[in-house]
Scaffold this motif. Structure first.
Motif, short mmCIF file in Angstrom:
data_model
loop_
_atom_site.label_atom_id
_atom_site.label_comp_id
_atom_site.label_asym_id
_atom_site.label_seq_id
_atom_site.Cartn_x
_atom_site.Cartn_y
_atom_site.Cartn_z
N ALA A 1 0.82 -1.21 0.00
CA ALA A 1 0.00 0.00 0.00
C ALA A 1 0.85 1.26 0.00
CB ALA A 1 -0.93 -0.01 1.21
N ALA A 2 2.06 1.17 0.56
CA ALA A 2 2.93 2.35 0.65
C ALA A 2 3.74 2.58 -0.62
CB ALA A 2 3.87 2.20 1.85
N GLU A 3 3.99 1.51 -1.39
CA GLU A 3 4.83 1.63 -2.58
C GLU A 3 4.01 2.02 -3.80
OE1 GLU A 3 8.07 1.49 -2.50
OE2 GLU A 3 8.12 0.93 -0.38
N HIS A 4 4.70 2.50 -4.83
CA HIS A 4 4.08 2.74 -6.12
C HIS A 4 4.32 1.53 -7.03
CE1 HIS A 4 3.92 6.97 -4.76
NE2 HIS A 4 2.87 7.02 -5.57
N HIS A 5 3.40 1.31 -7.94
CA HIS A 5 3.39 0.07 -8.71
C HIS A 5 3.52 0.32 -10.21
CE1 HIS A 5 1.94 -2.59 -5.35
NE2 HIS A 5 1.65 -1.39 -4.88
N ALA A 6 4.06 -0.70 -10.89
CA ALA A 6 4.05 -0.77 -12.35
C ALA A 6 3.14 -1.93 -12.73
CB ALA A 6 5.45 -0.99 -12.89
N THR A 7 2.18 -1.69 -13.60
CA THR A 7 1.27 -2.74 -14.02
C THR A 7 1.28 -2.86 -15.54
OG1 THR A 7 -0.64 -1.24 -14.13
CG2 THR A 7 -0.24 -2.39 -12.05
N VAL A 8 0.75 -3.98 -16.00
CA VAL A 8 0.67 -4.26 -17.43
C VAL A 8 -0.77 -4.58 -17.76
CG1 VAL A 8 1.43 -5.75 -19.31
CG2 VAL A 8 3.05 -5.10 -17.52
N TYR A 9 -1.29 -3.91 -18.76
CA TYR A 9 -2.67 -4.15 -19.16
C TYR A 9 -2.73 -4.09 -20.68
CZ TYR A 9 -7.75 -3.86 -19.37
OH TYR A 9 -9.06 -4.12 -19.63
N GLY A 10 -3.13 -5.18 -21.29
CA GLY A 10 -3.15 -5.21 -22.75
C GLY A 10 -3.82 -6.45 -23.27
N PRO A 11 -3.58 -6.80 -24.52
CA PRO A 11 -4.30 -7.90 -25.16
C PRO A 11 -3.78 -9.29 -24.83
CG PRO A 11 -2.78 -6.89 -26.71
CD PRO A 11 -2.73 -6.06 -25.46
N ASP B 1 -4.83 3.40 -7.22
CA ASP B 1 -4.33 4.77 -7.22
C ASP B 1 -2.83 4.84 -6.93
OD1 ASP B 1 -4.51 4.00 -4.59
OD2 ASP B 1 -5.23 5.95 -3.87
N ARG B 2 -2.23 3.69 -6.59
CA ARG B 2 -0.78 3.64 -6.35
C ARG B 2 -0.02 3.24 -7.62
NH1 ARG B 2 0.74 6.52 -2.56
NH2 ARG B 2 2.62 5.27 -2.23
N VAL B 3 -0.73 3.06 -8.73
CA VAL B 3 -0.08 2.67 -10.00
C VAL B 3 0.57 3.90 -10.62
CG1 VAL B 3 -0.45 1.79 -12.33
CG2 VAL B 3 -1.66 0.75 -10.40
N ALA B 4 1.89 3.85 -10.76
CA ALA B 4 2.64 4.97 -11.34
C ALA B 4 2.75 4.86 -12.85
CB ALA B 4 4.04 5.04 -10.72
N VAL B 5 2.74 3.63 -13.36
CA VAL B 5 2.82 3.43 -14.81
C VAL B 5 2.03 2.17 -15.17
CG1 VAL B 5 5.01 2.16 -14.60
CG2 VAL B 5 4.35 3.14 -16.80
#
Length: 311
Positions: free
Chosen positions: A191-201, A218-222
């Motif tokens: 919850a304290a860290e910022h995240h990188a996620t992947v969303y696609g096909p 809301d913690r997703v930075a990219v």
């Protein structure tokens, strides 16, 4: 039955599995009008519409669904009886196959597949397309693909799903991450860290679903479209990403990254091979499916993977 042409059964089975007059005609080396004429004869013979046109192609009626299994089984037995005289020899025959893989599949599965093919099938080559889980089954039915590998469970009468191996999710961070230490991460840390996620096909939706469950979107930075960018991104930032464990092991074997356990269980995933039904495959496609299931159907450690140098 004396009035029933066995070739009509093959047309019916292919129409059922492909949902396409065009794909059926191409597979049987017939013209589209010939297939349409055969469908009309099938409808008269069985007194049923059999298929209705929808936005996704031909959709079978309840009558067609009752007919499919016995006709498909009968054709499979006939094909099995004559298959030995209609075989594909990968050691001597050339073959080019078109596969659809996610970027994770290209990074982790394709090297294994090519290394094995160079030994077992030196005249075989591959064309790899980007996986689009929304379109892959249609591409398979049309003959645009010979097979594809995906994690989402796709249930369609047009394809066969062959499980390869199971996966779970873990968190991945830079090896020298300033706050995430040890071999596990707590929910408070997530919850304290910022995240990188992947969303696609490519179909990996679990990481974002997990973050949504715990109110962390809301913690997703990219939010990117390809998993393969994560090693470069995480090495140079303090972001955290949720990834399939096997993929993470491959990334950490060559990059300055670490894997840590998540503070909760995620829904397990199963990597699977998708192909047309055996009765609809060419001899070379039958070999391909057996080959891919054999080579990819075993979870290996990164140390067992072939080197990434090209051949």
């Amino acid at each position: 039955m004396r009035s029933f042409d066995l070739n009509l059964a093959r047309v019916f089975v292919l129409l059922y599995e492909t949902g396409s007059v065009t794909a059926t005609a191409d597979t049987l080396h017939l013209t589209q009008p010939t297939v349409s004429y055969s469908l009309a004869k099938l409808r008269r013979h069985f007194g049923d519409e059999l298929f209705r046109r929808t936005g996704r192609g031909l959709t079978p009626t309840a009558g067609a669904r009752r007919l499919y299994e016995p006709l498909q089984r009968a054709l499979a037995e006939i094909d099995g009886a004559v298959r030995q005289s209609d075989a594909f020899d990968p050691e001597t025959m050339p073959g080019r196959f078109t596969l659809a893989l996610s970027d994770l599949g290209e990074a982790t599965l394709l090297p294994r597949l090519l290394a094995a093919a160079r030994v077992r099938a030196p005249r075989v080559s591959f064309t790899v397309r980007a996986l689009d889980v929304e379109e892959a089954e249609n591409q398979l039915g049309r003959g645009d693909l010979d097979a594809f590998v995906a994690t989402p469970v796709l249930t369609s009468h047009r394809t066969v799903r062959i499980p390869l191996f199971g996966e779970r999710y873990v968190a991945m961070v830079a090896a020298d991450h300033p706050r995430v230490r040890g071999d596990a991460v707590t929910l408070e840390q997530l919850a304290a860290e910022h995240h990188a996620t992947v969303y696609g096909p490519s179909g990996h939706v679990v990481p974002r679903e997990v973050l949504a469950t715990y109110g962390l979107l809301d913690r997703v930075a990219v939010d990117a479209t390809r998993f393969s960018m994560l090693p470069y991104l995480l090495e140079q930032t303090d972001l955290i990403a949720i990834v399939p464990e096997f993929v993470g092991e491959v990334f950490t074997a060559s990059r300055r990254l670490r894997l840590v356990r998540l503070p909760f269980e995620t829904e397990p995933i199963e990597v699977a091979l998708y192909a047309r039904h055996e009765s609809s495959r060419s001899p070379s496609q039958r070999w391909l499916v057996r080959f891919m299931a054999d080579v990819l159907g075993e979870r290996v450690s990164p140390a067992q993977l072939p080197p990434s140098t090209g051949r």
